[in-house]
Scaffold this motif. Structure first.
Motif, short mmCIF file in Angstrom:
data_model
loop_
_atom_site.label_atom_id
_atom_site.label_comp_id
_atom_site.label_asym_id
_atom_site.label_seq_id
_atom_site.Cartn_x
_atom_site.Cartn_y
_atom_site.Cartn_z
N TRP A 50 0.81 -1.22 0.00
CA TRP A 50 0.00 0.00 0.00
C TRP A 50 0.84 1.27 0.00
CZ3 TRP A 50 -2.94 -3.10 -1.75
CH2 TRP A 50 -3.91 -3.85 -1.14
N LEU A 51 1.84 1.34 0.88
CA LEU A 51 2.64 2.57 0.96
C LEU A 51 3.39 2.85 -0.35
CD1 LEU A 51 3.34 4.93 2.77
CD2 LEU A 51 5.28 3.61 3.66
N PRO A 52 4.11 1.86 -0.93
CA PRO A 52 4.76 2.13 -2.21
C PRO A 52 3.76 2.50 -3.31
CG PRO A 52 5.66 0.15 -1.23
CD PRO A 52 4.48 0.53 -0.41
N ALA A 198 9.02 -7.17 0.16
CA ALA A 198 9.82 -6.01 0.56
C ALA A 198 11.22 -6.06 -0.05
CB ALA A 198 9.89 -5.95 2.08
N GLU A 199 11.83 -7.25 -0.04
CA GLU A 199 13.16 -7.40 -0.63
C GLU A 199 13.13 -7.17 -2.14
OE1 GLU A 199 15.99 -7.74 0.89
OE2 GLU A 199 15.15 -7.91 2.90
N THR A 215 7.78 -6.58 -9.01
CA THR A 215 7.62 -7.50 -7.88
C THR A 215 6.42 -8.41 -8.10
OG1 THR A 215 8.67 -5.96 -6.35
CG2 THR A 215 7.22 -7.65 -5.39
N PHE A 216 5.31 -7.85 -8.56
CA PHE A 216 4.13 -8.65 -8.87
C PHE A 216 4.46 -9.75 -9.89
CE2 PHE A 216 0.73 -5.30 -7.67
CZ PHE A 216 0.58 -5.87 -6.42
N VAL A 217 5.21 -9.39 -10.92
CA VAL A 217 5.54 -10.36 -11.98
C VAL A 217 6.39 -11.50 -11.42
CG1 VAL A 217 6.77 -10.68 -14.16
CG2 VAL A 217 5.33 -8.67 -13.84
N VAL A 218 7.42 -11.16 -10.66
CA VAL A 218 8.32 -12.19 -10.12
C VAL A 218 7.57 -13.08 -9.13
CG1 VAL A 218 10.36 -12.59 -8.71
CG2 VAL A 218 10.40 -10.84 -10.51
#
Length: 552
Positions: A50-52, A198-199, A215-218
């Motif tokens: 949410w924050l990002p 997060a990482e 990040t979603f894709v990975v």
């Protein structure tokens, strides 16, 4: 036509192709369920995005939309950032769609088997994340709602209930333990996924990108591998299989503790049976109270104990910015500690229910839980951080235990033939509780603040209300009795349902005889458990680091 030619014509996802051969080790099935539940359990951890996402355009600071941009405009705007309150609708959709999809397609799952349902779940959950990645890339929130919220929510529902019926049939002697192992994974999914996300966001972040889309894709790719592995590893026992040396319990009698039935209720008939609605209320009350605590645990700890969390004798409203940041870090460790008890409670309480019965287990939840809720204002008033934290840890363990125990409760009452479909219908109680619990807690808090109560006292009345919910659940649980035999399917109806569900006496490649789970190579069992155990251990380690901050 020969059996071989019939098998050749069936698809590799066909339920009959998943019937286990002789010698199959039943301990290979729980890791398959865990592989799926650990992935879809990331739904609990989506708040890490949410924050990002709230500064996806501004990157360093949110690019705030003007007052003319309401919620419906935020679905399509691409020139300003989304509010965190808007992003939270994805979380709401997760659990609304989980309950509704499980209720709608539970019967279909029973007929096609866990393998096909697991594959569909993987496609929906991971495909939804890919669609969400596109939504982040083009800054279109409607794509995120459609992707992770709707399509992913359907994957959640199918993935959540896919192993229930299978595990109960493989472990008739340990129903609670078996479902507890799988549902423990759903509670632990965020424990792995949140630090992983997060990482990844840190690795993919650039001066012009917060790294969420990549990040979603990975994560979608990683989850797809695990979920497909779990789905393809599912096996179902032949309809006449039983563990070596196991004898079914005696037929249920009124007043008995376990109330294990030998009959089977059709899922479409369950709406008319009082026991279903009593168990529905049992789950709803337990989840409403627990989910209310989850939502307020961190702010409650900070507002009740204030500066004492960092060795400063000051109330919450008297702290400066640096002190507020310090106690927020302590509260994060407290939240991590609660997550460990939530996960551990799913296995502990469900396993205990195999010994003392499901009804007795829920009596413990409600009586002990109500006492602990009522004790919280006294421990807070006395300034006892240890008693305060201990109460919430036990409460959260019973919240998780309620989820893990209820599938076995349903199997005891309604039989195993359609327990997955019935469990899907029962999950509408979860969707209801997801609204009821937070609404009661949040509105009570706001109302009491408006009345001028100090922050450290605004939760006292809330604890009484939550204890009252548990007492309602206790009454419903005590009213549960064995199901009237008139509701069970007759022999002809049961035989017809088994034909529709493609249940067979033996796997096509096996001959007559009883399957044994002792002859499969132990190495495959060890490898299967390592595949899910190592990520889970990593998640526990990362969570333990946060917990250490709390105790420090």
């Amino acid at each position: 036509m020969s059996t071989d030619s019939l098998n050749a014509g069936r698809g590799w996802l066909d339920k009959q192709r998943t019937v286990a051969p002789p010698g199959f080790n039943r301990w290979l099935v729980p890791p398959a369920a865990l592989a799926i539940h650990l992935c879809i359990g990331m739904a609990y951890g989506f708040s890490v995005f949410w924050l990002p996402l709230s500064k996806a355009i501004g990157v360093t600071q949110p690019l705030v939309c003007g007052p003319e941009v309401g919620f419906w405009q935020e679905l399509f705007v691409s020139h300003c950032d989304w509010k965190i309150s808007t992003l939270g609708w994805m979380y709401t959709l997760f659990f609304v769609l989980l309950g509704s999809s499980a209720a709608l397609w539970g019967g279909w799952l029973e007929r096609v088997g866990p393998r096909k349902a697991g594959v569909v779940s993987a496609l929906c959950w991971c495909g939804g994340m890919l669609l969400s990645a596109a939504g982040v890339h083009w800054h279109q929130f409607w794509l995120m709602l459609l992707g992770s919220g709707v399509i992913g929510g359907i994957g959640l529902g199918l993935g959540y209930i896919s192993p229930v019926s299978t595990l109960i049939k493989w472990f008739p002697d340990r129903r609670g333990m078996a479902t507890g192992m799988a549902i423990m994974g759903f509670g632990g999914g965020a424990m792995i996924g949140s630090p992983l996300a997060a990482e990844l966001m840190k690795a993919f972040a650039t001066p012009t990108d917060v790294g969420v889309a990549a990040t979603f894709v990975v994560m979608a790719a990683i989850y797809f591998v695990f979920m497909m592995g779990g789905a393809l590893a599912y096996r179902i026992p032949a309809s006449d299989w039983a563990p070596a040396g196991w004898q079914p319990p005696p037929k249920a009698q009124p007043g008995t503790a376990a109330m294990v039935t030998h009959g089977h209720v059709h899922a479409r008939r369950v709406w008319r049976i009082p026991q279903f609605w009593l168990v529905w209320m049992v789950l709803c009350m337990n989840v409403s109270a627990g989910i209310g605590v989850i939502g307020m645990a961190s702010p409650m700890l900070q507002e009740v104990f204030g500066g004492r969390l960092v060795g400063v004798e000051a109330r919450f409203g008297e702290l400066d910015t640096a002190q507020l940041a310090a106690i927020a870090g302590v509260a994060a460790g407290f939240t991590a500690l609660l997550s460990l008890f939530n996960i551990g409670g799913r296995f502990f309480w469900a396993s205990l229910s195999d010994r003392i019965g499901r009804k007795a287990t829920y009596v413990v939840f409600f009586v002990l839980g109500a006492a602990l809720y009522l004790s919280v204002p006294y421990s807070a008033g006395a300034g006892s951080l240890l008693l305060f934290v201990a109460a919430f840890c036990v409460i959260l363990s019973m919240y998780g235990g309620g989820f893990a125990t209820v599938p076995a409760y349903l199997a005891d009452l309604f039989g195993t033939q359609m327990v997955g479909a019935i469990h899907g219908r029962l999950l509408t109680a979860w969707a209801t509780a997801g609204i009821l619990g937070p609404v009661v807690v949040n509105y009570m808090r706001d109302w009491q603040l408006a009345q001028g109560l100090p922050r450290e006292q605004v939760y006292n009345q809330t604890m009484v209300i939550l204890a009252g919910m548990l007492l309602v659940g206790l009454v419903c649980n005590l009213l549960v009795r064995p199901v009237n035999p008139k509701h069970f399917m007759g022999e002809a109806e049961l035989a017809a349902e088994r034909r529709l569900a493609q249940d067979r006496a033996q796997a096509a490649e096996s001959g007559p005889g009883t399957m044994s789970f002792h002859r499969s190579p132990v190495v495959w069992v060890l490898l299967a458990w390592a595949a899910v155990g190592l990520p889970l251990a990593w998640g526990v380690y990362r969570t333990g680091l946060s917990v250490a901050r709390f105790f420090h």
